[in-house]
Design a protein around this motif. Structure first.
Motif, short mmCIF file in Angstrom:
data_model
loop_
_atom_site.label_atom_id
_atom_site.label_comp_id
_atom_site.label_asym_id
_atom_site.label_seq_id
_atom_site.Cartn_x
_atom_site.Cartn_y
_atom_site.Cartn_z
N ALA A 100 6.26 9.71 9.74
CA ALA A 100 5.34 10.10 10.82
C ALA A 100 4.34 8.98 11.10
O ALA A 100 4.04 8.68 12.26
CB ALA A 100 4.61 11.39 10.43
N LEU A 101 3.84 8.34 10.06
CA LEU A 101 2.87 7.26 10.23
C LEU A 101 3.47 6.09 11.00
O LEU A 101 2.87 5.61 11.97
CB LEU A 101 2.35 6.79 8.87
N ILE A 102 4.65 5.65 10.59
CA ILE A 102 5.23 4.49 11.28
C ILE A 102 5.66 4.85 12.71
O ILE A 102 5.73 3.98 13.57
CB ILE A 102 6.37 3.81 10.48
N GLY A 103 5.86 6.14 12.96
CA GLY A 103 6.13 6.58 14.33
C GLY A 103 4.90 6.48 15.22
O GLY A 103 5.02 6.38 16.45
N LEU A 104 3.71 6.48 14.63
CA LEU A 104 2.46 6.36 15.39
C LEU A 104 2.15 4.91 15.77
O LEU A 104 1.34 4.67 16.65
CB LEU A 104 1.28 6.89 14.57
N VAL A 105 2.77 3.98 15.05
CA VAL A 105 2.45 2.56 15.22
C VAL A 105 3.72 1.82 15.62
O VAL A 105 4.55 1.50 14.77
CB VAL A 105 1.87 1.97 13.92
N PRO A 106 3.91 1.55 16.91
CA PRO A 106 5.14 0.91 17.35
C PRO A 106 5.25 -0.57 16.96
O PRO A 106 6.34 -1.13 16.98
CB PRO A 106 5.10 1.06 18.87
N GLU A 107 4.13 -1.17 16.59
CA GLU A 107 4.12 -2.58 16.23
C GLU A 107 5.05 -2.86 15.03
O GLU A 107 5.06 -2.13 14.06
CB GLU A 107 2.68 -2.97 15.86
N ARG A 108 5.81 -3.93 15.14
CA ARG A 108 6.65 -4.40 14.04
C ARG A 108 6.52 -5.91 13.98
O ARG A 108 6.28 -6.53 14.99
CB ARG A 108 8.14 -4.02 14.25
N PRO A 109 6.65 -6.50 12.84
CA PRO A 109 6.95 -5.85 11.56
C PRO A 109 5.72 -5.17 10.97
O PRO A 109 4.59 -5.46 11.34
CB PRO A 109 7.39 -7.02 10.69
N LEU A 110 5.99 -4.27 10.04
CA LEU A 110 4.97 -3.70 9.18
C LEU A 110 5.35 -4.08 7.75
O LEU A 110 6.54 -4.25 7.44
CB LEU A 110 4.91 -2.18 9.31
N PHE A 111 4.36 -4.17 6.90
CA PHE A 111 4.60 -4.56 5.52
C PHE A 111 4.13 -3.47 4.57
O PHE A 111 3.36 -2.59 4.95
CB PHE A 111 3.87 -5.88 5.22
N ALA A 112 4.58 -3.56 3.33
CA ALA A 112 4.15 -2.65 2.27
C ALA A 112 4.25 -3.39 0.95
O ALA A 112 4.99 -4.38 0.84
CB ALA A 112 5.04 -1.40 2.25
N ARG A 113 3.53 -2.90 -0.02
CA ARG A 113 3.57 -3.46 -1.38
C ARG A 113 3.60 -2.30 -2.36
O ARG A 113 2.99 -1.27 -2.13
CB ARG A 113 2.33 -4.31 -1.65
N ALA A 114 4.30 -2.51 -3.46
CA ALA A 114 4.34 -1.48 -4.51
C ALA A 114 4.60 -2.16 -5.84
O ALA A 114 5.26 -3.20 -5.91
CB ALA A 114 5.45 -0.46 -4.23
N ALA A 115 4.08 -1.56 -6.90
CA ALA A 115 4.40 -2.04 -8.24
C ALA A 115 5.91 -1.98 -8.42
O ALA A 115 6.56 -1.02 -7.98
CB ALA A 115 3.69 -1.18 -9.28
N ALA A 116 6.46 -3.00 -9.05
CA ALA A 116 7.92 -3.07 -9.21
C ALA A 116 8.48 -1.90 -9.99
O ALA A 116 9.65 -1.53 -9.80
CB ALA A 116 8.30 -4.40 -9.86
#
Length: 156
Positions: A100-116
């Motif tokens: 739902a969140l990425i559907g609100l923001v059409p801009e790409r690319p988007l990034f993310a980070r997470a502990a491995a």
């Protein structure tokens, strides 16, 4: 379970504060504030981000506040972040909220980070189309040590 996003309300903040002080969730998130129990710092952070141009949402599951989700950063470098109450892990809430969140923001690319070693979050990000692009080692406040972090990109 019906998962929806809405604007953040003042009444959501005590719930977010409680969620961000769950020891198991802090360990899993790893990259957290220096002192999550510092309510003044928490309140100052939320005042600052709510006054910004960031996309901030409260995550509701069947009408209950179960977390938050946001897109922040400079154009071309914007990142997603989310936090879901541990009681809702493994139930599809984070995946539905992130979609739902990425559907609100059409801009790409988007990034993310997470502990491995945060396999749950990495699985959520992959289900939403994020692809691993790099790995790095960074200091994780919640663990008090450097750990491996995965950098992901949602292509456009």
């Amino acid at each position: 379970m019906d998962v929806v996003l809405r604007e953040v309300l003042d009444s959501d903040l005590p719930v977010f504060f409680r969620q961000m002080n769950d020891p198991e969730a802090l360990h899993m998130a790893a990259f957290t504030p220096k002192d999550p129990a510092d309510r003044d710092a928490f309140d100052a952070h939320w005042r600052r981000v709510r006054a910004s141009a960031h996309v901030l949402r409260t995550v509701l599951a069947d009408g209950d506040v179960v977390g938050s989700a946001a897109v922040y950063g400079e154009p071309g470098e914007r990142e997603v972040t989310y936090w879901v109450d541990r009681a809702y892990w493994g139930r599809g809430v984070a995946t539905a909220a992130l979609r739902a969140l990425i559907g609100l923001v059409p801009e790409r690319p988007l990034f993310a980070r997470a502990a491995a070693d945060n396999t749950g979050s990495l699985r959520v990000l992959a289900k939403c189309g994020f692809l691993e692009t790099a790995r790095a080692v960074d200091f994780a406040q919640a663990r008090g040590e450097e750990i491996e972090e995965v950098v992901l990109r949602l292509p456009g």
